[in-house]
Write an enzyme that holds these catalytic residues in place. Structure first.
Site, PDB file in Angstrom:
ATOM      1  N   GLU B 171       0.830  -1.208   0.000  1.00 35.37           N
ATOM      2  CA  GLU B 171       0.000   0.000   0.000  1.00 35.37           C
ATOM      3  C   GLU B 171       0.868   1.264   0.000  1.00 35.37           C
ATOM      4  O   GLU B 171       0.521   2.270  -0.611  1.00 35.37           O
ATOM      5  CB  GLU B 171      -0.955   0.003   1.194  1.00 35.37           C
ATOM      6  CG  GLU B 171      -1.913  -1.184   1.238  1.00 35.37           C
ATOM      7  CD  GLU B 171      -2.758  -1.308  -0.015  1.00 35.37           C
ATOM      8  OE1 GLU B 171      -2.985  -0.290  -0.698  1.00 35.37           O
ATOM      9  OE2 GLU B 171      -3.178  -2.437  -0.338  1.00 35.37           O
ATOM     10  N   GLU B 245      -0.236  -2.655  -9.895  1.00 39.19           N
ATOM     11  CA  GLU B 245      -0.254  -3.689  -8.859  1.00 39.19           C
ATOM     12  C   GLU B 245       1.047  -4.479  -8.873  1.00 39.19           C
ATOM     13  O   GLU B 245       1.619  -4.777  -7.840  1.00 39.19           O
ATOM     14  CB  GLU B 245      -1.439  -4.633  -9.073  1.00 39.19           C
ATOM     15  CG  GLU B 245      -2.786  -3.974  -8.885  1.00 39.19           C
ATOM     16  CD  GLU B 245      -2.948  -3.356  -7.510  1.00 39.19           C
ATOM     17  OE1 GLU B 245      -2.379  -3.898  -6.541  1.00 39.19           O
ATOM     18  OE2 GLU B 245      -3.628  -2.334  -7.405  1.00 39.19           O
TER      19      GLU B 245
END
Lengths: 197, 360
Positions: B171, B245
């Site tokens: 994150e 990602e």
């Protein structure tokens, strides 16, 4: 004045401007190292503050292990005074070396304490002990990451000071290359002290 | 330095995104006009063979209303997001961390501080989605000062320290690369693009007395045209988030110097089956924020906001790895709070695309 004089003057001015820029860059990079040491220092202090609390909680359960506990306290005090010396002159290689040695001793003493604690399930179940151990693990990790950042900054400064033509400015104003923190040179030492609770 | 470079790249991407959005809106306006003209024409053709022309200002009104919906929806949603990362996280059901008293939350708060040092960023606000028992997380916020990292209660309970560190590091990469900012912009756009579709759906749906009116036909036409906007919105989301990602996964391994951290998280998610009800709790315009997508039955791969779990695990380990059971290897395995999670069977029965979760 002839055209030649003007050209020479312009070239000279350019060289001065460049040198001032290079000097400022070296100063900035060197300050970044001092700042990075400050980051480690904050975490080391945090650890020195945690350890006495941890030992106090452990003392309740480890009445027969007074020697191990005292060893931890002694190592902690020694590391703390080394840290205070190093914080006074952050870029001094000797002070940093002494700190690294003291830290290694402290790591060893803590490791022995946690090894002993394995045999005391009550201690492992103690809520305060669990929270303190978590804080200590986190601090170990933070020290590891802060060391990494410190070494990155040292690398950046050393590269800048060793490359031509900045090298000339570095020699002229006596910028010395800085030492990396040694204990992060091998993979095994880089691993934080294993805190198992 | 590197962080500024990637922020510049993110800004360039915002421009591209705005361009793609403008193009989609133009196409949507065309589609709505064409669909309505077709239905109108057919309707008149059946009713009076003489044929009647389109009413005056037909195209102007259609275009105006479509733009009003899309841009209005975009504006509304974006102004709702002006509150920043914390406000958005609250909308998604997260609350601030309460580190005192709860061991898991204390640990999570500590890990956030550790990764802040490792990544060279300011510590973001740590938040918990206390009612979510699945393993998931998201990062959001307009910039570094506004950043939020939120994890689900399930992640706090089922992950080891190392795994939680990998998840938090993933994150952090989204914050550092400017993905969170881009994603905030995307939410408003996707919402606006879906508006026309939803409006058509409203008209098409039979009313309270279960009558289908003539207007329903118009609704069907609007729905068909609006579907284009829906697909385009999701394609935009997918295109932006999929590559990022992989980057975030790579960063997580780099920062934590461990494959087993994030790798373990993905494998645990692979080993769980999510409850469909819970998955719906997160609105579709926000899907791309999550660590793993919760939308299962997807039409096509290119609409996925995340690569499949198997692909991500293979990239992390360099080879395929099986799912993991939910036990915490630090001897902290706890009974499952709810029965949403069945303990992972040795060989979980999975569909062709793996579990419902697709780590994004």
């Amino acid at each position: 004045m002839g055209a030649m004089t003007w050209v020479l003057l312009a070239v000279g001015l350019l060289a001065v401007f460049w040198a001032v820029g290079a000097y400022n860059r070296l100063v900035r990079l060197k300050n970044a190292i001092a700042n990075a040491f400050g980051q480690i220092d904050v975490q080391l202090k945090r650890r020195y503050d945690l350890i006495p609390n941890l030992v106090e909680v452990a003392r309740k359960y480890l009445a027969h292990e007074a020697q191990t506990l005292e060893a931890v306290i002694a190592a902690r005090n020694q590391a703390r005074s080394a840290e205070q010396t190093a914080a006074g002159s952050p870029l001094n290689a000797g002070a940093l070396g002494a700190l690294a040695g003291a830290e290694q001793m402290l790591g060893g003493a803590l490791g022995r304490l946690f090894a002993v604690a394995e045999a005391y399930p009550d201690l492992k179940a103690d809520q305060t002990m669990r929270e303190l151990s978590e804080e200590l693990s986190s601090t170990e990790n933070r020290i590891g990451f802060a060391r990494q950042a410190y070494n990155d900054h040292v690398l950046e400064f050393n590269d800048a000071a060793a490359q031509f033509p900045t090298l000339i400015v570095a020699r002229l104003f006596n910028f010395q290359t800085q030492a990396m923190l040694e204990s992060t040179t091998s993979e095994a030492e880089r691993a934080p002290v294993k805190v198992t609770f | 330095m590197l962080i500024f470079e990637s922020q510049r790249a993110a800004r360039g991407q915002t421009r591209k995104l705005l361009f793609a959005f403008a193009l989609t809106v133009a196409l949507l306006v065309l589609a709505v006009n064409a669909a309505l003209a077709l239905v109108w024409g057919l309707g008149w053709g059946l009713w009076s063979p003489m044929g009647g022309g389109l009413p005056r200002h037909f195209y102007a009104v259609n275009t105006g209303v479509t733009l009003l919906f899309v841009l209005g929806g975009w504006w509304l949603e974006t102004s709702r997001l002006a509150g920043g990362g914390v406000a958005l996280a609250r909308q998604m059901g997260a609350r601030e961390l309460r580190p005192s008293g709860d061991f898991d939350e204390q640990r999570f708060g500590n890990i956030v501080h550790e990764m802040a040092i490792a990544s060279g960023l300011k510590p973001p606000q740590a938040m918990v989605m206390a009612r979510q028992s699945g393993i998931n997380a998201f990062a959001t916020g307009w910039d570094e000062d506004d950043a939020v990292i939120a994890v689900t209660q399930g992640a706090l309970e089922h992950l080891t320290r190392e795994e939680l560190q990998g998840l938090v590091a993933h994150e952090f990469s989204h914050i550092r690369e400017g993905d969170t900012r881009l994603n905030m912009r995307l939410i408003g756009m996707v919402f606006g693009l879906e508006m026309v579709f939803r409006f058509g759906q409203r008209i098409w749906d039979p009313d309270i007395r279960d009558r289908t009116t003539v207007a329903a036909l118009l609704g069907l036409a609007i729905m068909a045209a609006g579907w284009l906007g829906w697909v385009a919105g999701h394609a935009l989301q997918a295109a932006v988030s999929r590559q990022r990602e992989y980057l975030a996964d790579a960063r997580a391994v780099q920062w934590t110097r461990s494959q087993d951290g994030l790798g373990g998280v993905l494998r645990k998610v692979l080993g769980t089956q999510t409850d469909a009800e819970e998955a719906r709790q997160v609105g579709s315009p926000m899907q791309h924020l999550l660590l793993v997508s919760t939308e299962g039955d997807r039409v096509a791969h290119w609409l996925d906001s995340h690569p499949t779990l198997e692909q991500r695990i293979r990239r992390i380990y360099g080879r395929p790895m099986g799912p993991l059971p939910l036990a915490r290897s630090d001897g902290e395995a706890r009974p499952l709070a709810t029965d949403t999670f069945a303990p992972a069977p040795a060989t979980p029965a999975r569909g062709p695309r793996g579990a419902d979760w697709t780590l994004s």
